[in-house]
Design an enzyme around this catalytic site. Sequence first.
Site, mmCIF file in Angstrom:
data_model
loop_
_atom_site.group_PDB
_atom_site.id
_atom_site.type_symbol
_atom_site.label_atom_id
_atom_site.label_comp_id
_atom_site.label_asym_id
_atom_site.label_seq_id
_atom_site.Cartn_x
_atom_site.Cartn_y
_atom_site.Cartn_z
ATOM 1 C CB SER A 1 -19.607 11.930 23.103
ATOM 2 O OG SER A 1 -18.516 11.931 22.203
ATOM 3 C CG ASN A 2 -15.748 15.452 22.918
ATOM 4 O OD1 ASN A 2 -15.536 15.610 21.720
ATOM 5 N ND2 ASN A 2 -15.120 14.538 23.639
#
Length: 226
Positions: free
Chosen positions: A33-34
Amino acid sequence: ERKSEANRKLGGKKVVITAGGTVERIDPVRYISNDSSGKMGFALARAAKEMGAEVTLIAARTDEAPPGDIRVVRVQSADDMYQAVSAEWDDCDILIKAAAVADYRPRERAETKIKKAGDTMTLELVKTVDILESFGQRKTSQLLVGFAAETGNAEMYARDKLVRKNLDLIVANDVGQPGAGFGVDTNIVSIYDRSGLVEELPLLSKDEVARRILSAAGDRLKEEGR
Ligand code: CTP
Ligand code: CA
């Protein structure tokens, strides 16, 4: 008085907003993810609602509390988000893509937890669908607004994305600046269209940035008689 004026601006318009960071699964307990917090997208959803729009918020990973009076569609991956946007597309007036979509996902998603083995491990990644670009190619009357979170040369990269993805407006933020970008309640953005700078905003709360972006989008719809 000011509120009723703001209320009319997006009255009768359907606004679709994507928010948060997509989650690309490796196995049942791990993912890529981020750092997107979802704050900007949620602020946009609240502001659009205040301005009278019918709002759908398509939310990937975020810690933000769901706004009670707004329809929220929860998604995980870029693929899920693409499907969710598709379902809202036909009668959408404004699509704002504030989500941080993963550019790559694992080629394989293991059904069971991957066990530790060997000293190195290689994960093969494949490109995800570019959601904005694919809707940019097929837009009819929809107004498309993209985001470009950059760490330098924000204007150049943002304007390139505006053209490449066939957008109407792009919101550039230089996430390298203090007070801008991921995880904080403020942002520093500039809005561009095809012919250049529309608005360069100072450090503002994300709620205020949201109102300014929606206001620019509303003006654009009106100018074009949409
Ligand atoms: N976006 C999208 N689908 C993707 C990647 C990005 O819809 N697979 C959207 C984002 O939601 C954002 C805009 O495109 O509104 C720009 O995202 P950004 O990551 O800045 O652009 P990329 O084209 O992915 O380029 P790069 O990451 O290389 O800068
Ligand atoms: Ca990207």
